[in-house]
Design an enzyme around this catalytic site. Structure first.
Site, short mmCIF file in Angstrom:
data_model
loop_
_atom_site.label_atom_id
_atom_site.label_comp_id
_atom_site.label_asym_id
_atom_site.label_seq_id
_atom_site.Cartn_x
_atom_site.Cartn_y
_atom_site.Cartn_z
N ASP A 110 -82.24 44.82 22.74
CA ASP A 110 -82.01 45.57 21.51
C ASP A 110 -83.18 46.49 21.17
O ASP A 110 -84.33 46.18 21.49
CB ASP A 110 -81.85 44.60 20.32
CG ASP A 110 -80.52 43.86 20.36
OD1 ASP A 110 -79.79 43.98 21.36
OD2 ASP A 110 -80.23 43.15 19.38
N ASP A 111 -82.88 47.56 20.48
CA ASP A 111 -83.81 48.40 19.71
C ASP A 111 -84.41 49.58 20.48
O ASP A 111 -85.09 50.41 19.88
CB ASP A 111 -84.97 47.60 19.07
CG ASP A 111 -84.48 46.55 18.07
OD1 ASP A 111 -83.26 46.51 17.83
OD2 ASP A 111 -85.31 45.79 17.57
N HIS A 160 -76.33 50.33 18.08
CA HIS A 160 -77.15 49.44 17.23
C HIS A 160 -77.56 50.21 15.97
O HIS A 160 -78.66 50.01 15.46
CB HIS A 160 -78.36 48.98 18.06
CG HIS A 160 -79.05 47.75 17.54
ND1 HIS A 160 -78.40 46.60 17.18
CD2 HIS A 160 -80.37 47.47 17.35
CE1 HIS A 160 -79.28 45.68 16.80
NE2 HIS A 160 -80.48 46.19 16.88
N HIS A 218 -81.34 51.60 12.63
CA HIS A 218 -81.59 50.15 12.58
C HIS A 218 -81.42 49.62 11.16
O HIS A 218 -82.32 49.00 10.58
CB HIS A 218 -82.99 49.82 13.13
CG HIS A 218 -83.06 48.42 13.68
ND1 HIS A 218 -83.54 47.36 12.96
CD2 HIS A 218 -82.67 47.92 14.87
CE1 HIS A 218 -83.46 46.25 13.69
NE2 HIS A 218 -82.93 46.56 14.86
N HIS A 244 -85.68 42.01 23.30
CA HIS A 244 -85.90 43.31 22.65
C HIS A 244 -86.76 44.19 23.53
O HIS A 244 -87.84 43.76 23.97
CB HIS A 244 -86.59 43.11 21.29
CG HIS A 244 -85.71 42.43 20.29
ND1 HIS A 244 -85.50 41.06 20.28
CD2 HIS A 244 -84.92 42.94 19.31
CE1 HIS A 244 -84.65 40.77 19.31
NE2 HIS A 244 -84.28 41.89 18.69
ZN LIG Z 1 -82.35 45.36 16.39
#
Ligand SMILES: [Zn+2]
Length: 209
Positions: free
Chosen positions: A33-34, A84, A88, A178
């Protein structure tokens, strides 16, 4: 205390979300993620390639805008991507219309790179309201996770992060890491060891279908 594996009863309370994948194979569904960010994501891609592993990257639209070449590399190397949100957003703190608008902004950016529609969405922080989930379910499969590595937690040592993540994983687990600067020093230790552990046990690492 961090719960590394989401209990089955919670998964069953929210059957509309994807927590794990039904499979008879020894397969693990990694997700990151991210990203994409230049400090971490290319390193993750190199490690995945060295293990013959595929994964799913839940990207922040704003990072895709800043680093399109890394997003393109994720796709070129055969990984899955998901939305996503653009910035955020925390669903609990965001009104429905702003949340949907931000998600659509991310979708529009990512969609420039691929003809197939983006199918997967993961809410930042795993937080969204029922109205947001209901609206997004019309366009996306909403993916949570079964195994939380908690790689972002500064109080958790790399050793504990690895041991807990290994203990929590079973076949079909969706696992969340992440690709973010804050997690990188831990990720550098944990990810290769995690992949090596399960590869030796005969597991493959797959993207979401
Ligand atoms: Zn995230």
């Amino acid at each position: 205390m961090i719960i590394h594996r989401i209990p089955t009863f919670i998964q069953k309370l929210f059957p509309d979300f994807i927590w794990s994948i039904d499979t008879i194979e020894k397969a693990i569904y990694l997700s990151f993620d991210d990203g994409p960010v230049p400090e971490v994501t290319p390193w993750v891609l190199d490690i995945l390639a060295s293990f013959g592993a595929k994964a799913t990257f839940f990207c922040v639209g704003d990072n895709v805008k800043k680093h399109p070449e890394i997003f393109q590399r994720i796709l070129t190397e055969g990984h899955q991507v998901g939305n996503h949100t653009q910035h955020h957003l925390n669903g609990w703190k965001t009104p429905l219309d702003s949340y949907l608008k931000d998600t659509e902004e991310a979708n529009a950016i990512m969609q420039q790179f691929t003809e197939s529609p983006l199918r997967y969405f993961r809410p930042p922080y795993g937080r969204m309201r029922m109205g947001q989930a209901k609206a997004l379910k019309q366009s996306y499969d909403i993916v949570m996770w079964e195994v939380l590595t908690a790689d972002y937690d500064p109080t958790l040592s790399a050793k504990s992060c690895l041991a807990n993540s290994i203990r929590a994983t079973r076949s079909g687990s969706v696992v969340v890491f992440h690709d973010h600067e804050k997690c990188f020093s831990k990720l550098q230790k944990v990810l290769p060891a995690y992949l090596s552990h399960f590869q030796q046990l005969g597991y493959s690492f797959q993207r979401l279908p």
